[in-house]
Design an enzyme around this catalytic site. Sequence first.
Site, PDB file in Angstrom:
ATOM      1  N   ASP A  98       4.294  -5.286  10.568  1.00  0.00           N
ATOM      2  CA  ASP A  98       3.332  -4.976   9.278  1.00  0.00           C
ATOM      3  C   ASP A  98       1.922  -5.135  10.696  1.00  0.00           C
ATOM      4  O   ASP A  98       2.083  -6.240  11.618  1.00  0.00           O
ATOM      5  CB  ASP A  98       3.296  -6.335   8.524  1.00  0.00           C
ATOM      6  CG  ASP A  98       1.937  -5.769   7.167  1.00  0.00           C
ATOM      7  OD1 ASP A  98       3.287  -5.299   6.482  1.00  0.00           O
ATOM      8  OD2 ASP A  98       0.826  -6.344   7.204  1.00  0.00           O
ATOM      9  N   ARG A 111       5.200   6.743  -0.057  1.00  0.00           N
ATOM     10  CA  ARG A 111       4.543   8.059  -0.342  1.00  0.00           C
ATOM     11  C   ARG A 111       4.542   8.593   0.730  1.00  0.00           C
ATOM     12  O   ARG A 111       5.118   9.565   1.647  1.00  0.00           O
ATOM     13  CB  ARG A 111       3.377   7.901  -0.090  1.00  0.00           C
ATOM     14  CG  ARG A 111       2.717   6.872  -1.348  1.00  0.00           C
ATOM     15  CD  ARG A 111       2.122   7.052  -2.926  1.00  0.00           C
ATOM     16  NE  ARG A 111       1.749   6.467  -3.744  1.00  0.00           N
ATOM     17  CZ  ARG A 111       2.401   5.671  -4.656  1.00  0.00           C
ATOM     18  NH1 ARG A 111       3.796   5.357  -4.385  1.00  0.00           N
ATOM     19  NH2 ARG A 111       1.213   5.594  -5.091  1.00  0.00           N
ATOM     20  N   GLU A 163       4.444  16.106  -3.285  1.00  0.00           N
ATOM     21  CA  GLU A 163       3.890  15.915  -3.796  1.00  0.00           C
ATOM     22  C   GLU A 163       2.563  15.215  -3.759  1.00  0.00           C
ATOM     23  O   GLU A 163       2.179  15.424  -3.315  1.00  0.00           O
ATOM     24  CB  GLU A 163       3.898  14.473  -4.667  1.00  0.00           C
ATOM     25  CG  GLU A 163       6.270  14.042  -3.903  1.00  0.00           C
ATOM     26  CD  GLU A 163       6.192  12.863  -4.878  1.00  0.00           C
ATOM     27  OE1 GLU A 163       5.877  11.864  -5.984  1.00  0.00           O
ATOM     28  OE2 GLU A 163       7.161  12.435  -3.928  1.00  0.00           O
ATOM     29  N   HIS A 201      10.801  10.332  -7.416  1.00  0.00           N
ATOM     30  CA  HIS A 201      10.116   9.599  -7.351  1.00  0.00           C
ATOM     31  C   HIS A 201       9.582   8.712  -8.610  1.00  0.00           C
ATOM     32  O   HIS A 201       9.053   7.832  -9.353  1.00  0.00           O
ATOM     33  CB  HIS A 201       8.667  10.119  -7.689  1.00  0.00           C
ATOM     34  CG  HIS A 201       7.311   9.254  -6.675  1.00  0.00           C
ATOM     35  ND1 HIS A 201       6.386   9.532  -6.388  1.00  0.00           N
ATOM     36  CD2 HIS A 201       7.245   8.295  -7.118  1.00  0.00           C
ATOM     37  CE1 HIS A 201       5.589   8.971  -5.994  1.00  0.00           C
ATOM     38  NE2 HIS A 201       5.733   7.657  -6.135  1.00  0.00           N
TER      39      HIS A 201
END
Length: 334
Positions: free
Chosen positions: A169, A227, A256, A287
């Site tokens: 991260d 995403r 998308e 999704h």
Amino acid sequence: MIKRILVLEKNHPFIIYKLKKEGFICDENYYDSTDKIDISVYDGVILRSRLKIDKKFIKKAKNLKFIARIGSGIENIDKDYASKKGITLISSPEGNKDAVAEHAIGMLLCIMNHIIPSHQQIKKGKWDRENNRGMEIMGKTIGIIGYGNTGKAFAKKLSGFDARILCYDILPKIGDTYAMQVDMNTIFKKSDVISLHVPYTKETKGMINYNFIKKFYKPFYLINTSRGGCVLTNHLVKALRNGKIYGACLDVLEYENFSFENIFHYHKLSKNFFDLIHSNKVVLTPHVAGWTQESKSKMDKKIVEKILLLNKLLIEKTIIQNPHAPDNYQNSYR
């Protein structure tokens, strides 16, 4: 303080009921575009993915104190301009983190154990045990990229599989008992499975490309429940063909749009897209990783909690700035 709220999404009666019970005025508008909405009279907006809240829309919002998105991402909101205008952004990633985590594990089990193709074969009268021999999660190294709400939930639920779990991260010191935080080079070197749990930003757009994939020391399985735009489809197809990626679990696709409409109406669908959806190395879902009966309820509750907390803070701030306000000022809109 917050008085009047505009709700732009259907199917969230709990939010409207609870906010009205707390004394707020809630108006509903499920059809108009941003150009037709008079946002100037509202203190707050609640939406999911129907509309894009851009700079032009925010400029007209003279009284807006918050924009709440039911879900985890806020990419359909111009967050930089909203922040500049002092508007608080609210989302509810805590509400669907467990749903996403469970879904990711389910997809991984499907791809590693050939569950979908073997099911389809049996329905056609084919009984093929050897070619459907699977692999175990136990003993594998799972690399989680993005260790926020969903990344942490995924690691926690994986803890019973006796796998080694690593996380990367951009924030330091957020590893925990479920995942050891490491640098990206360690992720490249050790991972058998990669799971994406990142927001959609300029930095993460197209981050899974062939140059990125080539850095891995060994082939791996890819899970994307974040995403679609984070993964370049043509680069993924290439990696699936040449064996750099064993298999892909995709709940989201590059094609998308913000409203997550039926992608088969999208006129720019490429050959690579159809190669992807016909590949036996890919598991696809529309999704829905965070889309459970339970998560809907939890996200709605979390949105209400955060709006009430924000209103409390605004009232307290007003009282501090105006110490001569009457005693009942705090409860005048509840």
